[in-house]
Design a protein around this motif. Structure first.
Motif, short mmCIF file in Angstrom:
data_model
loop_
_atom_site.label_atom_id
_atom_site.label_comp_id
_atom_site.label_asym_id
_atom_site.label_seq_id
_atom_site.Cartn_x
_atom_site.Cartn_y
_atom_site.Cartn_z
N TYR A 49 52.54 52.51 48.05
CA TYR A 49 51.71 52.02 47.29
C TYR A 49 51.84 50.33 47.63
O TYR A 49 52.71 49.79 47.45
CB TYR A 49 51.88 52.26 45.74
N ILE A 50 50.65 49.77 47.55
CA ILE A 50 50.46 48.52 47.72
C ILE A 50 49.98 47.73 46.30
O ILE A 50 48.90 48.00 45.89
CB ILE A 50 49.44 47.75 48.74
N LYS A 51 50.96 46.99 45.77
CA LYS A 51 50.44 46.48 44.44
C LYS A 51 49.66 45.13 44.57
O LYS A 51 49.99 44.23 45.33
CB LYS A 51 51.89 46.10 43.68
N ILE A 52 48.46 45.16 43.88
CA ILE A 52 47.60 43.98 43.84
C ILE A 52 47.91 43.35 42.55
O ILE A 52 47.65 43.94 41.46
CB ILE A 52 46.29 44.48 44.09
N GLU A 53 48.11 42.25 42.46
CA GLU A 53 48.51 41.47 41.20
C GLU A 53 47.06 41.20 40.51
O GLU A 53 46.20 41.11 41.05
CB GLU A 53 48.88 39.94 41.42
N PRO A 54 47.22 41.42 39.05
CA PRO A 54 46.27 41.43 38.29
C PRO A 54 45.20 40.09 38.37
O PRO A 54 45.82 39.21 38.54
CB PRO A 54 46.54 41.57 36.88
N PHE A 55 43.90 40.34 38.14
CA PHE A 55 43.24 39.10 38.58
C PHE A 55 41.87 39.34 37.39
O PHE A 55 41.66 40.46 36.83
CB PHE A 55 42.56 38.76 39.94
N THR A 56 41.27 38.27 37.23
CA THR A 56 40.17 38.24 36.13
C THR A 56 38.83 37.69 36.73
O THR A 56 38.92 36.74 37.68
CB THR A 56 40.54 37.33 34.93
N VAL A 57 37.55 38.48 36.57
CA VAL A 57 36.31 37.96 37.23
C VAL A 57 35.37 38.13 36.22
O VAL A 57 35.37 38.83 35.28
CB VAL A 57 35.97 38.94 38.41
N ASN A 58 34.30 37.33 36.45
CA ASN A 58 32.94 37.41 35.78
C ASN A 58 32.28 38.49 36.06
O ASN A 58 32.22 38.76 37.25
CB ASN A 58 32.46 35.97 35.79
N GLU A 112 23.29 42.85 28.81
CA GLU A 112 23.00 42.76 27.16
C GLU A 112 23.89 41.26 26.71
O GLU A 112 23.37 40.97 25.58
CB GLU A 112 23.61 43.95 26.72
N TYR A 113 24.64 40.94 27.42
CA TYR A 113 25.70 39.63 26.82
C TYR A 113 25.53 38.61 27.68
O TYR A 113 25.12 38.61 28.88
CB TYR A 113 26.95 40.27 26.58
N ASP A 114 26.01 37.46 27.42
CA ASP A 114 25.87 36.29 28.19
C ASP A 114 26.70 36.49 29.13
O ASP A 114 26.86 36.07 30.41
CB ASP A 114 26.01 35.14 27.40
N GLN A 115 28.18 36.58 28.87
CA GLN A 115 29.36 36.54 29.69
C GLN A 115 30.23 37.60 29.44
O GLN A 115 30.61 37.94 28.38
CB GLN A 115 30.01 35.14 29.59
N GLU A 143 45.65 48.02 35.16
CA GLU A 143 45.09 47.56 33.96
C GLU A 143 43.68 47.48 34.34
O GLU A 143 43.33 47.28 35.09
CB GLU A 143 46.08 46.13 33.90
N PHE A 144 42.95 47.53 33.26
CA PHE A 144 41.49 47.82 33.39
C PHE A 144 41.20 47.19 32.08
O PHE A 144 40.70 48.18 31.39
CB PHE A 144 41.10 48.86 33.89
N ILE A 145 40.37 46.02 31.89
CA ILE A 145 39.94 45.58 30.63
C ILE A 145 38.38 44.93 30.85
O ILE A 145 38.58 43.86 31.43
CB ILE A 145 40.83 44.60 29.76
N VAL A 146 37.42 45.59 30.16
CA VAL A 146 36.25 44.98 30.28
C VAL A 146 36.02 44.40 28.95
O VAL A 146 35.93 44.96 27.80
CB VAL A 146 35.02 46.03 30.56
N GLN A 147 35.67 43.04 29.05
CA GLN A 147 35.65 42.17 27.63
C GLN A 147 34.24 41.47 27.80
O GLN A 147 33.90 40.92 28.72
CB GLN A 147 36.70 41.33 27.60
#
Length: 163
Positions: A62-71, A76-79, A159-163
């Motif tokens: 396995y190759i671990k990809i460090e967590p990142f955040t994207v728009n 339905e929502y602005d952002q 990790e998987f968070i949609v906000q």
């Protein structure tokens, strides 16, 4: 005389009942022994077959990809944001080495792909499966100037968070 006849007729029934019980116990023991022997043989055959498959199948790494955040794109929502960490499952050591050597390009491709996703689609299991397929197809293109194909077998989300 009446007592002898009644006692005499009870004895054969008692012996017959005892014989039936002994025969049923013997047949039960024989069936148990035979079934246990056959299941033991198939268990040995399966374990030998599994050992042969384990020898043939390469061990995934396995190759671990460090967590990142994207728009994310959203109707339905602005952002909306996606915070994702993942690992890539590879079976080829050359692929593993090339992915590690070209990690900035790997992360760039992933960020571009993730930022083009629709937030509403990613909240469903089917959306996550579709994203997994897109990530795998993302590595069908050569990376790092090499023309050799990359063998990325699976994408595992840590990790998987949609906000």
């Amino acid at each position: 005389m009446a007592k002898k006849r009644s006692g005499g007729t009870r004895k054969p029934w008692w012996v017959l009942g005892l014989l039936i019980i002994l025969l049923s116990m013997g047949s039960s023991a024989a069936v148990y022994y035979l079934l246990d022997e056959t299941s033991g043989d198939t268990g040995e055959q399966q374990s030998e077959g599994e050992q042969q498959q384990e020898v043939v199948a390469p061990q995934p790494s396995y190759i671990k990809i460090e967590p990142f955040t994207v728009n994310l794109q959203s109707d339905e929502y602005d952002q909306r944001l996606l915070y994702v960490g993942l690992s890539l499952q590879v079976t080829d050591e050359a692929t593993k080495r090339r992915l590690k050597d070209n990690m900035p390009q790997v992360r760039s491709r992933l960020i571009m792909l993730m930022s083009s996703q629709n937030a509403e689609a990613l909240t469903s299991p089917k959306g996550k499966e579709a994203l997994t397929d897109e990530v795998i197809s993302l590595f069908e293109r050569p990376i790092g100037g090499s023309e050799e194909p990359l063998s990325v077998d699976d994408v595992l989300y840590t990790e998987f968070i949609v906000q």
